[in-house]
Design an enzyme around this catalytic site. Structure first.
Site, PDB file in Angstrom:
ATOM      1  N   TYR A 184       0.670  -1.133   0.058  1.00 19.18           N
ATOM      2  CA  TYR A 184      -0.100   0.195   0.176  1.00 19.18           C
ATOM      3  C   TYR A 184       0.957   1.241  -0.012  1.00 19.18           C
ATOM      4  O   TYR A 184       0.499   2.163  -0.933  1.00 19.18           O
ATOM      5  CB  TYR A 184      -0.972  -0.078   1.220  1.00 19.18           C
ATOM      6  CG  TYR A 184      -1.801   1.203   1.333  1.00 19.18           C
ATOM      7  CD1 TYR A 184      -2.771   1.343   0.196  1.00 19.18           C
ATOM      8  CD2 TYR A 184      -1.891   2.112   2.524  1.00 19.18           C
ATOM      9  CE1 TYR A 184      -3.625   2.454   0.459  1.00 19.18           C
ATOM     10  CE2 TYR A 184      -2.436   3.337   2.559  1.00 19.18           C
ATOM     11  CZ  TYR A 184      -3.435   3.493   1.436  1.00 19.18           C
ATOM     12  OH  TYR A 184      -4.311   4.549   1.691  1.00 19.18           O
ATOM     13  N   LYS A 188       0.979   4.357  -2.798  1.00 15.05           N
ATOM     14  CA  LYS A 188       0.938   5.781  -2.355  1.00 15.05           C
ATOM     15  C   LYS A 188       1.871   6.702  -2.722  1.00 15.05           C
ATOM     16  O   LYS A 188       1.721   7.734  -2.921  1.00 15.05           O
ATOM     17  CB  LYS A 188       0.344   5.764  -0.906  1.00 15.05           C
ATOM     18  CG  LYS A 188      -1.081   5.359  -0.656  1.00 15.05           C
ATOM     19  CD  LYS A 188      -2.199   5.813  -1.234  1.00 15.05           C
ATOM     20  CE  LYS A 188      -2.667   5.371  -2.412  1.00 15.05           C
ATOM     21  NZ  LYS A 188      -3.932   6.176  -2.930  1.00 15.05           N
TER      22      LYS A 188
END
Length: 299
Positions: A184, A188
């Protein structure tokens, strides 16, 4: 962090004539942002998502506050590049121009898996699908007198894996200890770096990245008990309404008040957060070149 003075009920100017597209508008901060924008009479609001029933809920809420508004839903699965291509081609044929593109949709802390096209699922959804949408829609944005691209990132980019982005492993599930958070963070970080490269390479389009903060949306509420525990122990979790504020600011703030390529925390605060990877210009350029090569056949 300094307190904000941004008040969506007072500080959003008229959006008359504006055409705005938001990905991930069927729920959460995306749906809330659409409703907030609708009150300021844009010419056309468009949003994407995967759930047509949820899209109807968003449309109903929007029409309750702005009965005459023009609003359109486009089904799109950002993890599937063919779906993104189809959506982008429809927009290219239907719209005269595009004033703002907010890349908001995303997934968080998912188990290891691959997208339909064979990429790590979070990187495919959060970065690669949005990158294709941006590339396809740049001609529409360049027809606007005041175009902007907003990449919705997260401070979770500070938790990206060693090296920031593990390019040789992006076509694998990247299964590793604490992998769902590392994957993740990697996606990002890509959002943030890609916005910076867009600003550098297309200075006529205002491009930058933001975080809504940690918000009590389905990304959190539908997570595993372990994931929810981590979120609540390490962050101040905002309501959905609070989470929309930085998105609304990003779409509507005067362009002269925004630094191209920068990363903003809530609300409208130029972030001072940094890691070795976030400052690595060579990494950002490598990401750009890798993305260009992977998306070439979809253009």
């Amino acid at each position: 962090m300094a307190p904000t003075t941004f008040d969506p009920s007072k500080d959003i100017p008229s959006l008359t004539g504006k055409i705005i597209l938001i990905t991930g508008g069927t729920a959460g901060v995306g749906a809330g942002t659409i409703t907030g924008l609708a009150r300021c009479t844009p010419a056309h609001l468009l949003f994407t998502g995967r759930n047509a029933d949820s899209a109807e809920t968003t449309i109903s809420k929007v029409r309750a506050v702005a009965p005459g508004i023009r609003i359109s839903f486009l089904p799109c699965d950002l993890s599937d590049l063919a779906s993104v291509q189809t959506t982008a081609n429809k927009l290219l044929s239907d719209l005269p121009h595009l004033d703002a593109l907010m890349c908001n949709a995303g997934i968080m802390a998912k188990p290891p898996s691959l997208s339909r096209d064979g990429y790590e699922i979070q990187f495919a959804t959060n970065h690669l699908g949005h990158a294709l949408l941006v590339k396809k829609l740049l001609p529409l944005l360049q027809k606007s007198p005041d175009p902007r691209i907003v990449m919705v990132s997260s401070t979770a980019w500070r938790g990206a894996p060693s090296g920031g982005i593990q390019f040789p492993k992006l076509k694998s599930p990247q299964d590793m200890p604490m992998g769902r958070w590392l994957r993740y963070g990697q996606s990002k970080l890509a959002n943030m770096l890609y916005a910076r490269e867009l600003a550098k390479r297309f200075p006529g389009v205002l491009s930058f990245s933001i975080t809504p903060g940690v918000v009590n949306t389905a990304l959190v509420s539908e997570s595993s008990p372990f994931t929810k525990a981590i979120v609540y122990l390490t962050s101040r979790v905002q309501t959905v309404e609070e989470g929309t504020h930085n998105l609304l600011w990003a779409i509507t703030a005067p362009k002269e008040t925004i630094k191209p390529g920068a990363f903003y925390e809530p609300v409208g605060l130029l972030s001072t957060l940094a890691t070795k990877a976030s400052k690595d210009e060579a990494l950002a350029e490598t990401l750009w070149n890798w993305t260009e090569a992977e998306l070439e056949k979809w253009m």
